[in-house]
Design an enzyme around this catalytic site. Structure first.
Site, PDB file in Angstrom:
ATOM      1  N   CYS A   2      57.092  -7.673 -65.969  1.00 35.89           N
ATOM      2  CA  CYS A   2      56.736  -8.115 -67.313  1.00 35.89           C
ATOM      3  C   CYS A   2      56.539  -9.627 -67.310  1.00 35.89           C
ATOM      4  O   CYS A   2      57.013 -10.309 -66.409  1.00 35.89           O
ATOM      5  CB  CYS A   2      57.839  -7.767 -68.285  1.00 35.89           C
ATOM      6  SG  CYS A   2      58.273  -6.034 -68.257  1.00 35.89           S
ATOM      7  N   ARG A  27      50.705  -9.663 -65.703  1.00 35.85           N
ATOM      8  CA  ARG A  27      51.984  -9.167 -65.185  1.00 35.85           C
ATOM      9  C   ARG A  27      52.407  -7.862 -65.839  1.00 35.85           C
ATOM     10  O   ARG A  27      53.318  -7.194 -65.370  1.00 35.85           O
ATOM     11  CB  ARG A  27      53.080 -10.207 -65.425  1.00 35.85           C
ATOM     12  CG  ARG A  27      52.989 -11.395 -64.520  1.00 35.85           C
ATOM     13  CD  ARG A  27      54.147 -12.320 -64.778  1.00 35.85           C
ATOM     14  NE  ARG A  27      55.411 -11.727 -64.374  1.00 35.85           N
ATOM     15  CZ  ARG A  27      55.955 -11.882 -63.172  1.00 35.85           C
ATOM     16  NH1 ARG A  27      55.334 -12.589 -62.279  1.00 35.85           N
ATOM     17  NH2 ARG A  27      57.089 -11.320 -62.885  1.00 35.85           N
ATOM     18  N   TRP A  75      55.522  -4.132 -69.135  1.00 38.99           N
ATOM     19  CA  TRP A  75      55.065  -3.018 -68.308  1.00 38.99           C
ATOM     20  C   TRP A  75      56.263  -2.106 -68.223  1.00 38.99           C
ATOM     21  O   TRP A  75      57.263  -2.442 -67.598  1.00 38.99           O
ATOM     22  CB  TRP A  75      54.649  -3.516 -66.926  1.00 38.99           C
ATOM     23  CG  TRP A  75      53.995  -2.488 -66.065  1.00 38.99           C
ATOM     24  CD1 TRP A  75      52.668  -2.168 -66.045  1.00 38.99           C
ATOM     25  CD2 TRP A  75      54.616  -1.659 -65.071  1.00 38.99           C
ATOM     26  NE1 TRP A  75      52.439  -1.193 -65.114  1.00 38.99           N
ATOM     27  CE2 TRP A  75      53.611  -0.860 -64.506  1.00 38.99           C
ATOM     28  CE3 TRP A  75      55.927  -1.497 -64.622  1.00 38.99           C
ATOM     29  CZ2 TRP A  75      53.858   0.073 -63.508  1.00 38.99           C
ATOM     30  CZ3 TRP A  75      56.185  -0.578 -63.628  1.00 38.99           C
ATOM     31  CH2 TRP A  75      55.154   0.196 -63.087  1.00 38.99           C
ATOM     32  N   ASN A 103      62.981  -8.950 -68.111  1.00 40.75           N
ATOM     33  CA  ASN A 103      62.118  -8.401 -67.064  1.00 40.75           C
ATOM     34  C   ASN A 103      63.048  -7.825 -66.015  1.00 40.75           C
ATOM     35  O   ASN A 103      63.983  -8.493 -65.591  1.00 40.75           O
ATOM     36  CB  ASN A 103      61.275  -9.545 -66.476  1.00 40.75           C
ATOM     37  CG  ASN A 103      60.353  -9.084 -65.370  1.00 40.75           C
ATOM     38  OD1 ASN A 103      60.123  -7.892 -65.202  1.00 40.75           O
ATOM     39  ND2 ASN A 103      59.837 -10.023 -64.614  1.00 40.75           N
ATOM     40  N   GLY A 104      62.816  -6.590 -65.612  1.00 32.60           N
ATOM     41  CA  GLY A 104      63.662  -6.006 -64.572  1.00 32.60           C
ATOM     42  C   GLY A 104      64.395  -4.776 -65.053  1.00 32.60           C
ATOM     43  O   GLY A 104      63.988  -4.154 -66.041  1.00 32.60           O
ATOM     44  N   GLU A 494      42.064   0.677 -47.189  1.00 34.14           N
ATOM     45  CA  GLU A 494      41.956  -0.316 -48.252  1.00 34.14           C
ATOM     46  C   GLU A 494      40.784   0.014 -49.198  1.00 34.14           C
ATOM     47  O   GLU A 494      40.901  -0.111 -50.418  1.00 34.14           O
ATOM     48  CB  GLU A 494      41.798  -1.720 -47.641  1.00 34.14           C
ATOM     49  CG  GLU A 494      41.553  -2.845 -48.622  1.00 34.14           C
ATOM     50  CD  GLU A 494      42.655  -3.025 -49.672  1.00 34.14           C
ATOM     51  OE1 GLU A 494      43.716  -2.398 -49.558  1.00 34.14           O
ATOM     52  OE2 GLU A 494      42.405  -3.777 -50.634  1.00 34.14           O
ATOM     53  N   LYS A 498      41.163   0.688 -53.182  1.00 34.53           N
ATOM     54  CA  LYS A 498      40.428  -0.078 -54.190  1.00 34.53           C
ATOM     55  C   LYS A 498      39.656   0.856 -55.115  1.00 34.53           C
ATOM     56  O   LYS A 498      39.623   0.660 -56.320  1.00 34.53           O
ATOM     57  CB  LYS A 498      39.436  -1.032 -53.514  1.00 34.53           C
ATOM     58  CG  LYS A 498      40.047  -2.304 -53.000  1.00 34.53           C
ATOM     59  CD  LYS A 498      40.434  -3.243 -54.116  1.00 34.53           C
ATOM     60  CE  LYS A 498      41.509  -4.210 -53.707  1.00 34.53           C
ATOM     61  NZ  LYS A 498      42.828  -3.638 -53.427  1.00 34.53           N
ATOM     62  N   GLU A 501      42.180   2.734 -57.485  1.00 35.29           N
ATOM     63  CA  GLU A 501      42.918   1.933 -58.466  1.00 35.29           C
ATOM     64  C   GLU A 501      42.000   1.352 -59.536  1.00 35.29           C
ATOM     65  O   GLU A 501      42.428   1.130 -60.663  1.00 35.29           O
ATOM     66  CB  GLU A 501      43.764   0.829 -57.806  1.00 35.29           C
ATOM     67  CG  GLU A 501      43.007  -0.374 -57.272  1.00 35.29           C
ATOM     68  CD  GLU A 501      43.946  -1.502 -56.806  1.00 35.29           C
ATOM     69  OE1 GLU A 501      43.621  -2.147 -55.792  1.00 35.29           O
ATOM     70  OE2 GLU A 501      44.985  -1.741 -57.445  1.00 35.29           O
ATOM     71  N   HIS A 517      41.345  17.739 -38.251  1.00 35.64           N
ATOM     72  CA  HIS A 517      42.681  18.341 -38.312  1.00 35.64           C
ATOM     73  C   HIS A 517      43.041  18.795 -39.731  1.00 35.64           C
ATOM     74  O   HIS A 517      44.221  18.949 -40.046  1.00 35.64           O
ATOM     75  CB  HIS A 517      43.718  17.348 -37.770  1.00 35.64           C
ATOM     76  CG  HIS A 517      43.448  16.984 -36.339  1.00 35.64           C
ATOM     77  ND1 HIS A 517      43.751  17.825 -35.297  1.00 35.64           N
ATOM     78  CD2 HIS A 517      42.830  15.908 -35.797  1.00 35.64           C
ATOM     79  CE1 HIS A 517      43.369  17.265 -34.159  1.00 35.64           C
ATOM     80  NE2 HIS A 517      42.792  16.091 -34.438  1.00 35.64           N
ATOM     81  N   LYS A 613      50.413  -6.539 -61.668  1.00 33.36           N
ATOM     82  CA  LYS A 613      50.127  -7.414 -60.531  1.00 33.36           C
ATOM     83  C   LYS A 613      51.333  -7.583 -59.621  1.00 33.36           C
ATOM     84  O   LYS A 613      51.217  -7.547 -58.408  1.00 33.36           O
ATOM     85  CB  LYS A 613      49.664  -8.784 -61.050  1.00 33.36           C
ATOM     86  CG  LYS A 613      49.252  -9.761 -59.967  1.00 33.36           C
ATOM     87  CD  LYS A 613      47.984  -9.292 -59.282  1.00 33.36           C
ATOM     88  CE  LYS A 613      47.536 -10.191 -58.173  1.00 33.36           C
ATOM     89  NZ  LYS A 613      46.597  -9.490 -57.274  1.00 33.36           N
TER      90      LYS A 613
HETATM   91  C1  AGP Z   1      46.238  -3.720 -54.531  1.00 32.71           C
HETATM   92  O1  AGP Z   1      45.046  -4.006 -55.109  1.00 32.71           O
HETATM   93  C2  AGP Z   1      47.434  -3.824 -55.380  1.00 32.71           C
HETATM   94  N1  AGP Z   1      47.460  -4.894 -56.262  1.00 32.71           N
HETATM   95  C3  AGP Z   1      48.762  -3.561 -54.665  1.00 32.71           C
HETATM   96  O2  AGP Z   1      48.597  -2.535 -53.738  1.00 32.71           O
HETATM   97  C4  AGP Z   1      49.429  -4.778 -53.985  1.00 32.71           C
HETATM   98  O3  AGP Z   1      48.748  -5.146 -52.827  1.00 32.71           O
HETATM   99  C5  AGP Z   1      50.888  -4.411 -53.699  1.00 32.71           C
HETATM  100  O4  AGP Z   1      51.543  -4.133 -54.907  1.00 32.71           O
HETATM  101  C6  AGP Z   1      51.631  -5.467 -52.942  1.00 32.71           C
HETATM  102  O5  AGP Z   1      51.705  -6.661 -53.656  1.00 32.71           O
HETATM  103  P1  AGP Z   1      52.140  -8.017 -52.972  1.00 32.71           P
HETATM  104  O6  AGP Z   1      51.151  -8.317 -51.920  1.00 32.71           O
HETATM  105  O7  AGP Z   1      52.136  -9.001 -54.086  1.00 32.71           O
HETATM  106  O8  AGP Z   1      53.505  -7.788 -52.402  1.00 32.71           O
END
Ligand code: AGP
Length: 618
Positions: A2, A27, A75, A103-104, A494, A498, A501, A517, A613
């Site tokens: 958050c 965030r 969040w 937050n947490g 990756e 992408k 997400e 397989h 994020k």
């Molecule tokens: C990818 O686009 C995401 N934002 C996510 O997978 C991210 O890479 C992951 O949460 C790790 O975050 P960090 O690199 O800040 O630790």
């Protein structure tokens, strides 16, 4: 997870807090709220949804004249994302005497809630935060003052938190504490800030104090004092100056932060190489030397005999990509590990091991837990991290800062690019220390790296055009496979991450050789596959996997380097980058394809649903 901001000073707090929340919205963004102290009253406005919903509500009422306030973007971790669960939460037995944002996770909140309910406290939300608010209020009934009550309540909370409180009892004061979640104090002239992230108050001050775990701060307009939570002893903290450029945290003319960040990658590579990839003759200590990599952060550590590379999400994919560089160039065995698995295993650390944690944010809970586990077991930990002053940066035995600049888009793009460059530099650095590559061989790789910014600069606009075209052509797909072999395999993972997400299209990344397989059973004319076809020794094998897909009617897009002719329906050309570094030019193509697809499908590119994020909870 958050976003938190608190302000006390000489300005009206409302615009400062709302502006701060806007810069923190990445965030977390399922609800938001603000609270202000005005004389002996406490005011609160909250709204479900994005910050705009809160602003709309605030526009309907006359602005608060208060000079002290707190704000939060949420969040959800406890309770649905609805208004009654949005922060701030009030604490008080019969009437509110304080407000908190948090937050947490307050892990033992259920037991505490039962005790408070027995004492007559009434709860309006499902959150652990409201329990914290009432707990402080209850402590205040017995403690000599607000500060003692705040500290004694926090001592009863287990878990990970950053918590900020205001109260009409001390109308100009903010109390804030942290345990595991980040919290930073901004020191201005006649004003103070507290926030989960520096950008929240960057327009007002660059002077900051990083709170450590187990510390709390009392701020008033003219003063700040940090204390130990356990002893209430004052702590002498250094005020540090941050040299971040706020402009780089804005969109700079692009439609989305993500697009801006993708196009920043040529500069990111240059910045990562600067001062680290030295050309022959540049020895700062005098005398001639061949091309070399300078990573003084690692000089005092022995060359590792084995590296555990630990990370989450995109950073994990970068770690997987790094394995072959360390193995082939520096002859160091590498185990790439998903952080959320690693720290729950009974990992075997041997003498000579090193843990390399990778995190853009430096705050990812699982990655931090892995870091702490390794440290507790006596294994040296190197952090590869993009945020100066983050928990990874501060807790690792040494840290390499990736120089990608602030990454605002939830989807990580330029951070991965910077991590890949740093891995290449690290592998070359160790190759020199171990003498596993000759000076000439290292120079060849450094030349490839140095050429990357110009290549990216040249190809990015064309990649975007093709990505746009292909996204229109394949926008009806319900699922995608992404395939690759060798260095292309982590890129396939990756690319699939992408796409899902951002566009919410189901996508799976696979090692191309694994198709037979099981997964190939899914192939039919409605199931497209994107294949990464690098110009390397593995290409013939990749080409036969493509034939197998073709034979089952599956459409294929080949992201193919110059010099190979893949059996695909659509060939998307990339320049040939020799050796193990080809992924550096494939990465932006994958990012752009997902970006264009999500944008075309009308998705929220910078803030995909259900994501945040910084993932600061496990
Ligand atoms: C990818 O686009 C995401 N934002 C996510 O997978 C991210 O890479 C992951 O949460 C790790 O975050 P960090 O690199 O800040 O630790």
């Amino acid at each position: 997870m958050c976003g938190i901001i608190g302000y006390t000073g000489h300005r009206p707090a409302q615009p400062v807090v709302i502006e701060g929340l806007r810069r923190l919205e990445y965030r977390g963004y399922d609800s938001s709220g603000v609270a202000f102290v005005e004389g002996s009253s406490l005011w609160r406005v909250r709204a479900a949804g994005k910050l705009a919903a809160l602003e709309e509500k605030l526009a309907g009422i006359s602005p608060f004249g208060s000079l002290t306030g707190i704000g939060h973007t949420r969040w959800a971790t406890h309770g649905a994302p609805v208004e009654r669960n949005a922060h701030p939460h009030f604490g008080g037995l019969n009437e509110p005497v304080l407000a908190v944002v948090h937050n947490g996770i307050f892990e033992n909140y259920r037991e505490v809630k039962e005790q408070l309910e027995a004492l007559g406290y009434r709860f309006q939300s499902d959150t652990d935060t409201e329990v914290a608010a009432h707990l402080i209020a209850e402590e205040r009934r017995h403690a000599p003052d607000l500060m003692t009550a705040f500290a004694s309540a926090l001592r009863k909370m287990h878990g990970a938190y950053a918590l900020v409180m205001i109260s009409p009892e001390e109308p100009e004061t903010i109390y804030a504490a942290r345990l595991a979640s980040p919290l930073i104090v901004g020191v201005g002239t006649g004003e103070h800030f507290v926030a989960s992230d520096v950008p929240a108050f960057l327009p007002y001050t660059r002077d900051v104090i990083f709170l450590e775990n187990g510390e709390f701060v009392r701020i008033t307009p003219g003063a700040h004092q940090v204390f130990q939570l356990d002893t209430l002893q004052p702590v002498d903290k250094k005020v540090q100056r941050i040299n971040w450029d706020m402009q780089s945290a804005q969109k700079g003319g692009y439609r989305h932060f993500m697009l801006k960040e993708i196009f920043e990658q040529p500069g990111v590579v240059t910045d990562c190489l600067a001062g680290r990839a030295l050309v022959a003759g540049e020895n700062p200590h005098g005398g001639m030397q061949p091309d070399t990599v300078r990573l003084p952060e690692l000089d005092s550590f022995p060359v590792p005999e084995h590296i555990h590379v630990v990370a989450c999400g995109t950073s994990y994919h970068a770690g997987l990509w790094a394995r072959q560089l360390f193995e082939s160039w520096a002859r160091i065995p590498v185990s790439p590990e998903i952080a959320s698995e690693f720290h729950y295993r009974d990992v075997l650390f041997r003498p000579g091991d090193m843990v390399l944690v990778i995190s853009q944010s430096g705050e990812t809970a699982d990655t931090l837990a892995a870091l702490r586990l390794a440290k507790a077991r006596g294994c040296p930990v190197i952090g590869l991290c993009n945020v100066v002053g983050s928990s990874v940066a501060r807790e690792a035995d040494a840290v390499l800062i990736t120089q990608a600049g602030p990454e605002i888009s939830v989807a990580s793009t330029k951070a991965m690019c910077s991590q890949m460059v740093m891995f290449a530099l690290m592998a070359l650095y160790y190759a020199a220390r171990k003498d596993t590559l000759s000076a000439d061989q290292r120079r060849v790789q450094l030349d490839v790296l140095r050429g990357i910014p110009a290549i990216l600069e040249r190809i990015l606009p064309g990649l975007r055009d093709t990505a746009r075209e292909l996204s229109r052509e394949f926008s009806m797909a319900r699922s995608f496979f992404y395939l690759g072999r060798g260095q292309a395999f982590p890129l396939a993972l990756e690319g699939a991450l992408k796409l899902k997400e951002l566009s919410y299209i189901h996508a799976e990344g696979y090692a191309a050789g694994e198709m037979k397989h099981g997964p190939i059973a899914l192939i039919d004319p409605a199931f497209p596959t994107l294949v990464l076809a690098f110009n390397d020794a593995l290409f013939p094998k990749t080409a036969s996997n493509m034939q197998e897909i073709k034979a089952r009617g599956g459409p294929i897009i080949a992201l193919a380097a110059e010099g190979v002719n893949p059996p695909a329906d659509r060939i998307w050309r990339l320049p040939h980058v020799p050796g193990l570094l080809a992924g550096l030019v494939a990465l932006p193509a994958l990012q752009l394809f997902s970006y264009e697809m999500a944008d075309y499908l009308g998705k929220d590119v910078d803030q995909p649903r259900n994501l945040a994020k910084s993932v600061t909870v496990e």
